[in-house]
Design a protein around this motif. Sequence first.
Motif, PDB file in Angstrom:
ATOM      1  N   GLU A   1      42.724  37.393  38.363  1.00 52.51           N
ATOM      2  CA  GLU A   1      41.580  37.959  39.073  1.00 52.51           C
ATOM      3  C   GLU A   1      41.839  37.940  40.561  1.00 52.51           C
ATOM      4  O   GLU A   1      42.071  36.873  41.149  1.00 52.51           O
ATOM      5  CB  GLU A   1      40.303  37.167  38.753  1.00 52.51           C
ATOM      6  CG  GLU A   1      39.051  37.720  39.373  1.00 52.51           C
ATOM      7  CD  GLU A   1      38.621  39.061  38.780  1.00 52.51           C
ATOM      8  OE1 GLU A   1      39.180  39.457  37.737  1.00 52.51           O
ATOM      9  OE2 GLU A   1      37.736  39.705  39.351  1.00 52.51           O
ATOM     10  N   ASP A   2      41.760  39.113  41.202  1.00 55.41           N
ATOM     11  CA  ASP A   2      42.028  39.245  42.627  1.00 55.41           C
ATOM     12  C   ASP A   2      40.689  39.460  43.340  1.00 55.41           C
ATOM     13  O   ASP A   2      40.037  40.498  43.163  1.00 55.41           O
ATOM     14  CB  ASP A   2      42.958  40.448  42.856  1.00 55.41           C
ATOM     15  CG  ASP A   2      43.341  40.632  44.302  1.00 55.41           C
ATOM     16  OD1 ASP A   2      44.150  41.537  44.587  1.00 55.41           O
ATOM     17  OD2 ASP A   2      42.831  39.884  45.149  1.00 55.41           O
ATOM     18  N   VAL A   3      40.272  38.493  44.146  1.00 52.39           N
ATOM     19  CA  VAL A   3      38.979  38.616  44.822  1.00 52.39           C
ATOM     20  C   VAL A   3      38.980  39.722  45.875  1.00 52.39           C
ATOM     21  O   VAL A   3      37.921  40.090  46.373  1.00 52.39           O
ATOM     22  CB  VAL A   3      38.523  37.287  45.469  1.00 52.39           C
ATOM     23  CG1 VAL A   3      38.265  36.230  44.407  1.00 52.39           C
ATOM     24  CG2 VAL A   3      39.528  36.810  46.504  1.00 52.39           C
ATOM     25  N   ASP A   4      40.166  40.251  46.209  1.00 57.04           N
ATOM     26  CA  ASP A   4      40.225  41.378  47.145  1.00 57.04           C
ATOM     27  C   ASP A   4      39.857  42.690  46.466  1.00 57.04           C
ATOM     28  O   ASP A   4      39.730  43.717  47.135  1.00 57.04           O
ATOM     29  CB  ASP A   4      41.632  41.492  47.750  1.00 57.04           C
ATOM     30  CG  ASP A   4      41.988  40.288  48.615  1.00 57.04           C
ATOM     31  OD1 ASP A   4      43.192  39.975  48.723  1.00 57.04           O
ATOM     32  OD2 ASP A   4      41.064  39.667  49.177  1.00 57.04           O
ATOM     33  N   THR A   5      39.713  42.663  45.144  1.00 58.04           N
ATOM     34  CA  THR A   5      39.292  43.859  44.418  1.00 58.04           C
ATOM     35  C   THR A   5      37.805  43.768  44.097  1.00 58.04           C
ATOM     36  O   THR A   5      37.233  42.689  44.060  1.00 58.04           O
ATOM     37  CB  THR A   5      40.084  44.030  43.116  1.00 58.04           C
ATOM     38  OG1 THR A   5      39.802  42.915  42.247  1.00 58.04           O
ATOM     39  CG2 THR A   5      41.585  44.086  43.396  1.00 58.04           C
ATOM     40  N   ALA A   6      37.207  44.926  43.851  1.00 59.43           N
ATOM     41  CA  ALA A   6      35.767  44.975  43.609  1.00 59.43           C
ATOM     42  C   ALA A   6      35.421  44.504  42.199  1.00 59.43           C
ATOM     43  O   ALA A   6      36.170  44.734  41.252  1.00 59.43           O
ATOM     44  CB  ALA A   6      35.242  46.386  43.819  1.00 59.43           C
ATOM     45  N   GLN A   7      34.289  43.839  42.090  1.00 57.49           N
ATOM     46  CA  GLN A   7      33.748  43.422  40.796  1.00 57.49           C
ATOM     47  C   GLN A   7      32.428  44.147  40.564  1.00 57.49           C
ATOM     48  O   GLN A   7      31.611  44.242  41.478  1.00 57.49           O
ATOM     49  CB  GLN A   7      33.484  41.899  40.790  1.00 57.49           C
ATOM     50  CG  GLN A   7      32.628  41.378  39.658  1.00 57.49           C
ATOM     51  CD  GLN A   7      33.402  41.215  38.368  1.00 57.49           C
ATOM     52  OE1 GLN A   7      34.566  41.610  38.290  1.00 57.49           O
ATOM     53  NE2 GLN A   7      32.786  40.645  37.353  1.00 57.49           N
ATOM     54  N   THR A   8      32.233  44.643  39.377  1.00 49.54           N
ATOM     55  CA  THR A   8      30.925  45.175  39.000  1.00 49.54           C
ATOM     56  C   THR A   8      30.151  44.032  38.350  1.00 49.54           C
ATOM     57  O   THR A   8      30.437  43.649  37.215  1.00 49.54           O
ATOM     58  CB  THR A   8      31.054  46.349  38.024  1.00 49.54           C
ATOM     59  OG1 THR A   8      31.805  47.395  38.648  1.00 49.54           O
ATOM     60  CG2 THR A   8      29.664  46.871  37.653  1.00 49.54           C
ATOM     61  N   TYR A   9      29.217  43.475  39.088  1.00 44.90           N
ATOM     62  CA  TYR A   9      28.448  42.347  38.583  1.00 44.90           C
ATOM     63  C   TYR A   9      27.417  42.836  37.553  1.00 44.90           C
ATOM     64  O   TYR A   9      26.644  43.746  37.842  1.00 44.90           O
ATOM     65  CB  TYR A   9      27.750  41.614  39.727  1.00 44.90           C
ATOM     66  CG  TYR A   9      28.675  40.756  40.560  1.00 44.90           C
ATOM     67  CD1 TYR A   9      29.350  41.272  41.656  1.00 44.90           C
ATOM     68  CD2 TYR A   9      28.891  39.415  40.227  1.00 44.90           C
ATOM     69  CE1 TYR A   9      30.204  40.480  42.413  1.00 44.90           C
ATOM     70  CE2 TYR A   9      29.747  38.611  40.977  1.00 44.90           C
ATOM     71  CZ  TYR A   9      30.397  39.153  42.066  1.00 44.90           C
ATOM     72  OH  TYR A   9      31.249  38.366  42.816  1.00 44.90           O
TER      73      TYR A   9
END
Lengths: 89, 172
Positions: free
Chosen positions: B93-101
């Motif tokens: 998991e890369d926190v620099d990428t967007a997550q759809t919560y």
Amino acid sequence: MAVLTDQQRAEVTATFMQQAKGPLSILKMDVRAAVDALDAWYDANAGAINQAIPQPARGALTLTDKAMLNNMVVDARYVRDVAPAPGSA
Amino acid sequence: MASGSVVVLVHSVMPPATSGAAFTARTGGSSPAEQVPCYAFDAAADEYLDFYCTLVGYAGGGLTFTLTSMAATATTGGALVALAIRRIQDDAEDVDTAQTYDYNEVRIPCASASGEYSYDTITFNSGTDMDSLVNGEDFIVRLRRRGSDNTASTGDDQAGDWQLISLVGRET
């Protein structure tokens, strides 16, 4: 001057909910209804408020300065020395 | 861990870069007055708060979060509050990428007096509902108040700030 826009009224509503002394036993939509009604009332009675200001102030002050004067009187009468309810800003 | 055990270790709390809830203190009524720490969520816009956590001793039964909150000034209405989980999987998991919560949302009615605590829960089923989070992993819990909603009776109609006191995560 026309009534406030929908966005302006929404901003007034949001600001009031942040700064209200409280407690608030009404809902968000009730706050908005009060904002709408007061805005409409000022629109309908601006002339009467202006007539309440004696000359030469009525003729010499700008619209903005008259509005500030109105705010200051209301603040001194009803707001300034009222302690906020616990929890409010 | 058994059902009801605390399995969420919160090691940091941080508002997101924008639309974050404000950290504040509510003055109590004692002498000297308490300064109750809380995060204030606005009534007129969506606001968020992120909890950085580790899952400890989790046995796969799902999660139940208990939210302790107060209304800043309201004595009527309710707030729409939601939680979402972002799993931070090892080397994946890369926190620099967007997550759809993906939020689980409840309506939290305010207490009868604005200084009273309200205890409410939000649950997550094991598996994809909690982003397939497994024991020992780090994760982000994002909390949202949907202040932009103004639906009467069933939506977010509570005037004034919603104040979060605490968040505790247990095995369901």
